[in-house]
Write a protein that holds these residues in place. Structure first.
Motif, mmCIF file in Angstrom:
data_model
loop_
_atom_site.group_PDB
_atom_site.id
_atom_site.type_symbol
_atom_site.label_atom_id
_atom_site.label_comp_id
_atom_site.label_asym_id
_atom_site.label_seq_id
_atom_site.Cartn_x
_atom_site.Cartn_y
_atom_site.Cartn_z
ATOM 1 N N GLY A 169 -29.483 65.289 -41.982
ATOM 2 C CA GLY A 169 -28.126 64.927 -42.216
ATOM 3 C C GLY A 169 -27.718 63.632 -43.086
ATOM 4 N N LYS A 170 -28.580 63.585 -44.561
ATOM 5 C CA LYS A 170 -28.593 62.983 -46.160
ATOM 6 C C LYS A 170 -27.715 63.733 -46.972
ATOM 7 C CE LYS A 170 -31.249 59.037 -44.914
ATOM 8 N NZ LYS A 170 -32.428 58.318 -44.892
ATOM 9 N N ILE A 171 -27.153 63.708 -48.178
ATOM 10 C CA ILE A 171 -26.650 63.880 -49.320
ATOM 11 C C ILE A 171 -27.726 63.925 -50.367
ATOM 12 C CG2 ILE A 171 -25.096 64.541 -51.031
ATOM 13 C CD1 ILE A 171 -23.315 64.016 -48.937
ATOM 14 N N PRO A 172 -29.096 64.545 -51.008
ATOM 15 C CA PRO A 172 -30.008 64.210 -52.046
ATOM 16 C C PRO A 172 -29.291 63.258 -52.957
ATOM 17 C CG PRO A 172 -29.904 66.757 -51.283
ATOM 18 C CD PRO A 172 -28.759 65.813 -49.984
ATOM 19 N N LEU A 173 -29.427 62.471 -53.465
ATOM 20 C CA LEU A 173 -29.499 62.373 -54.955
ATOM 21 C C LEU A 173 -30.267 62.729 -55.988
ATOM 22 C CD1 LEU A 173 -29.851 57.969 -54.244
ATOM 23 C CD2 LEU A 173 -27.840 59.436 -53.783
ATOM 24 N N THR A 174 -29.105 63.263 -56.676
ATOM 25 C CA THR A 174 -29.446 64.083 -58.096
ATOM 26 C C THR A 174 -28.728 63.400 -59.307
ATOM 27 O OG1 THR A 174 -27.155 65.587 -57.844
ATOM 28 C CG2 THR A 174 -29.707 66.035 -56.476
ATOM 29 N N ALA A 175 -29.421 63.964 -59.821
ATOM 30 C CA ALA A 175 -29.040 63.600 -61.464
ATOM 31 C C ALA A 175 -28.452 64.444 -61.860
ATOM 32 C CB ALA A 175 -30.385 62.703 -62.285
ATOM 33 N N ARG A 176 -27.506 64.260 -62.743
ATOM 34 C CA ARG A 176 -26.803 65.799 -63.410
ATOM 35 C C ARG A 176 -27.332 65.761 -65.059
ATOM 36 N NH1 ARG A 176 -22.338 66.202 -66.744
ATOM 37 N NH2 ARG A 176 -21.129 67.829 -66.663
ATOM 38 N N TYR A 177 -27.629 66.557 -65.462
ATOM 39 C CA TYR A 177 -27.941 66.401 -67.178
ATOM 40 C C TYR A 177 -26.444 67.091 -68.785
ATOM 41 C CZ TYR A 177 -29.350 67.937 -71.879
ATOM 42 O OH TYR A 177 -29.115 67.935 -72.909
ATOM 43 N N LEU A 187 -28.606 58.796 -60.923
ATOM 44 C CA LEU A 187 -28.761 59.573 -59.139
ATOM 45 C C LEU A 187 -27.400 59.040 -58.323
ATOM 46 C CD1 LEU A 187 -32.354 59.273 -58.818
ATOM 47 C CD2 LEU A 187 -31.510 60.883 -59.505
ATOM 48 N N LEU A 188 -27.005 60.329 -58.002
ATOM 49 C CA LEU A 188 -25.766 59.696 -57.731
ATOM 50 C C LEU A 188 -25.467 61.531 -56.180
ATOM 51 C CD1 LEU A 188 -22.748 59.646 -60.283
ATOM 52 C CD2 LEU A 188 -24.006 57.873 -58.563
ATOM 53 N N PRO A 189 -25.138 61.335 -54.825
ATOM 54 C CA PRO A 189 -25.348 62.667 -54.471
ATOM 55 C C PRO A 189 -24.199 63.770 -54.636
ATOM 56 C CG PRO A 189 -23.387 60.177 -53.807
ATOM 57 C CD PRO A 189 -23.833 59.737 -54.874
ATOM 58 N N HIS A 190 -24.248 64.351 -55.618
ATOM 59 C CA HIS A 190 -23.410 65.448 -56.316
ATOM 60 C C HIS A 190 -22.820 66.013 -54.766
ATOM 61 C CE1 HIS A 190 -24.857 63.355 -60.197
ATOM 62 N NE2 HIS A 190 -23.515 64.413 -60.328
ATOM 63 N N LEU A 191 -21.900 66.892 -54.804
ATOM 64 C CA LEU A 191 -21.662 67.566 -54.132
ATOM 65 C C LEU A 191 -21.964 69.116 -54.690
ATOM 66 C CD1 LEU A 191 -18.322 66.622 -52.583
ATOM 67 C CD2 LEU A 191 -20.137 66.265 -51.894
ATOM 68 N N PHE A 192 -21.773 69.870 -55.270
ATOM 69 C CA PHE A 192 -22.420 71.093 -55.760
ATOM 70 C C PHE A 192 -23.279 71.022 -56.404
ATOM 71 C CE2 PHE A 192 -17.732 71.475 -55.604
ATOM 72 C CZ PHE A 192 -17.634 72.441 -55.812
ATOM 73 N N PRO A 200 -33.461 69.920 -54.701
ATOM 74 C CA PRO A 200 -31.792 69.815 -55.511
ATOM 75 C C PRO A 200 -31.687 69.922 -56.711
ATOM 76 C CG PRO A 200 -32.552 67.477 -54.432
ATOM 77 C CD PRO A 200 -34.368 68.333 -54.617
ATOM 78 N N GLN A 201 -31.345 70.410 -57.582
ATOM 79 C CA GLN A 201 -30.076 69.901 -58.834
ATOM 80 C C GLN A 201 -28.785 70.693 -58.648
ATOM 81 O OE1 GLN A 201 -32.007 72.614 -61.378
ATOM 82 N NE2 GLN A 201 -34.314 71.129 -60.872
ATOM 83 N N VAL A 202 -27.950 69.848 -60.184
ATOM 84 C CA VAL A 202 -26.529 69.821 -59.557
ATOM 85 C C VAL A 202 -26.359 71.202 -60.204
ATOM 86 C CG1 VAL A 202 -25.207 68.951 -60.747
ATOM 87 C CG2 VAL A 202 -26.395 66.954 -60.044
ATOM 88 N N MET A 203 -25.465 72.320 -59.822
ATOM 89 C CA MET A 203 -25.342 73.660 -60.884
ATOM 90 C C MET A 203 -24.681 72.679 -62.072
ATOM 91 S SD MET A 203 -23.283 75.173 -57.425
ATOM 92 C CE MET A 203 -23.527 75.516 -55.986
ATOM 93 N N GLY A 204 -25.333 73.975 -62.702
ATOM 94 C CA GLY A 204 -24.568 73.772 -64.332
ATOM 95 C C GLY A 204 -23.187 75.005 -64.042
ATOM 96 N N GLN A 205 -22.807 74.561 -65.503
ATOM 97 C CA GLN A 205 -21.601 75.427 -65.851
ATOM 98 C C GLN A 205 -21.916 77.245 -66.077
ATOM 99 O OE1 GLN A 205 -19.749 74.224 -69.602
ATOM 100 N NE2 GLN A 205 -20.003 71.621 -68.562
ATOM 101 N N ASN A 206 -23.339 77.151 -66.558
ATOM 102 C CA ASN A 206 -23.655 78.838 -66.479
ATOM 103 C C ASN A 206 -23.729 79.645 -64.651
ATOM 104 O OD1 ASN A 206 -23.599 78.793 -69.562
ATOM 105 N ND2 ASN A 206 -25.870 78.468 -69.732
ATOM 106 N N THR A 207 -24.663 78.397 -64.415
ATOM 107 C CA THR A 207 -24.654 78.632 -63.181
ATOM 108 C C THR A 207 -23.224 79.117 -62.192
ATOM 109 O OG1 THR A 207 -26.438 77.865 -62.514
ATOM 110 C CG2 THR A 207 -25.207 78.214 -60.574
#
Length: 429
Positions: A169-177, A187-192, A200-207
């Motif tokens: 029920g929660k959106i994980p907090l992830t750090a984006r590089y 750390l923010l609740p990134h959607l992608f 959980p990791q934020v998607m990169g541009q290559n992904t």
């Protein structure tokens, strides 16, 4: 770039349908596999699959909230398929395509979207609550707000529900590089975001680019040269701008939505199709005609049509053709030799020379009798006639334009620099 948009925009609808169909098919196959026990066959859409129990599922150090992947194997095949990964890639490919085509954001701005970026705004006139999507500063360092359409709202709601269902029920907090600034954000609740090795990791541009390539590869689209069609995340930005402006959105509003500082940048994004150009110009003519008086567009009467045809007969004079506009009287009282709009017929050159000789004789006669006023008027006619004779010399006798040979350019070596003289102490200056 305009040609890229013209090639890819007609395939956008098929790309969206293919991504949605792939998402639904992989989700249905994953659900059927989950409902089947290990080492047991099941049938889905006419194909028998075996749910495989890999050795990795026996690992006891896995976190409790992490669901193990589902592996299947088609009957008669030795290839094992990670159906959980296939469904995950199909879903995020669909989410990326839908978000890019509805917002026109850059790929960096796409990966920076968080749950906190969804805000509400109350219209002061009607009191209506409208959803907005906040785009954080990226290339231009200026944040902007986008109006969330119903289609985009459905996509974002689906993404949020998926993240919450997979994380209690929660959106994980992830750090984006940040690949450009080479720093890691807070750390923010990134959607992608996706799980990578249970984290959980934020998607990169290559992904993002890889997800688009896989979707296009499954479709088998080809460009005009017969090569596999490539669509980059930035192509969606150009297609968004083209569809918005050709659909009636003012270009300065599109510039604000895209985050451009100048209209020139937005205009460079637009690829106008030929049918859109014709349709827009016809619409402009219809609007202009509606604003003009009705009398200007009525059918001409027989008398008006005869006058119009007779006008071209009246333009024919002894020395050539009069170039005055239709419906206008002669401003020079038919003194054609002085008129600048007279177009001399080259075949009347002899007659024009006779007129010049006659004018010279009349000028001499007027001067001999002291008629100074008549001398001035005759001299004006004589100068105009001489100018028309000189214009005929520059044109062929049959009226065709004369070709002037400009010759070939001659290149000469530059002059060598003057020799330097020795200075006072024997050194060269």
């Amino acid at each position: 770039m305009h040609q890229r948009v013209r090639e890819r925009l007609p395939h956008l609808g098929r790309l969206v349908e293919a991504a949605e169909r792939e998402r639904d098919q992989t989700a249905a196959l994953l659900a059927a596999a989950k409902a089947t026990a290990f080492d047991t066959y099941f049938e889905h859409e006419g194909t028998r699959y075996l749910r495989v129990l890999p050795a990795a599922h026996k690992v006891t150090s896995r976190p409790d909230h992490v669901t193990p992947h589902v592996y299947i194997q088609a009957e008669g095949s030795t290839k094992r398929i990670n159906q959980s990964m296939a469904e995950d890639e199909a879903f995020w490919a669909w989410a990326v395509i839908e978000t890019l085509r509805h917002t026109g954001v850059r790929v960096e701005e796409l990966t920076e979207i968080t749950h906190l970026a969804l805000v509400s705004y109350k219209l002061p006139d009607t009191g209506e609550i409208v959803p907005l999507l906040q785009i954080v500063p990226s290339k231009s360092n200026e944040e902007r707000l986008l109006l969330v359409s119903p289609d985009l709202a459905s996509v974002l709601a689906t993404i949020i529900k998926r993240l919450r269902d997979a994380n209690s029920g929660k959106i994980p907090l992830t750090a984006r590089y940040d690949e450009h600034e080479r720093v890691t954000g807070p750390l923010l609740p990134h959607l992608f975001q996706r799980r990578h090795y249970w984290q959980p990791q934020v998607m990169g541009q290559n992904t993002v680019a890889r997800l688009l390539r896989k979707t296009l590869a499954r479709m088998g689209l080809r460009d005009q040269a017969g090569n596999p069609l490539r669509v980059t995340p930035h192509d969606f930005r150009r297609m968004f701008a083209t569809e918005a402006v050709t659909g009636g959105l003012p270009v300065h509003i599109a510039a604000r939505i895209l985050g451009h500082k100048t209209l020139t940048t937005t205009q460079a994004y637009l690829a106008v199709f030929q049918d859109d150009l014709i349709r827009t110009y016809r619409g402009f003519l219809d609007r202009r005609r509606a604003e003009r008086p009705v009398e200007e567009y009525r059918e001409p009467t027989e008398q008006e049509w005869r006058d119009f045809q007779q006008h071209f007969e009246l333009r024919k004079v002894s020395l050539g053709t009069c170039g005055r506009p239709y419906g206008t009287p002669c401003k020079h009282d038919h003194a054609c030799i002085r008129c600048p709009v007279l177009q001399i017929d080259p075949r009347q050159r002899g007659r024009l020379i006779e007129i010049i000789q006659n004018l010279r004789e009349r000028v001499r006669e007027a001067r001999g009798n002291g008629w100074l006023g008549e001398v001035e008027g005759l001299q004006v006619s004589l100068d105009a006639a001489n100018a028309k004779v000189h214009s005929l010399k520059r044109a062929p006798a049959d009226g065709r334009p004369q070709l002037v040979d400009l010759g070939m350019p001659v290149f000469t070596d530059p002059a060598p620099p003057p020799p330097r003289e020795p200075g006072k102490h024997g050194a060269w200056a």
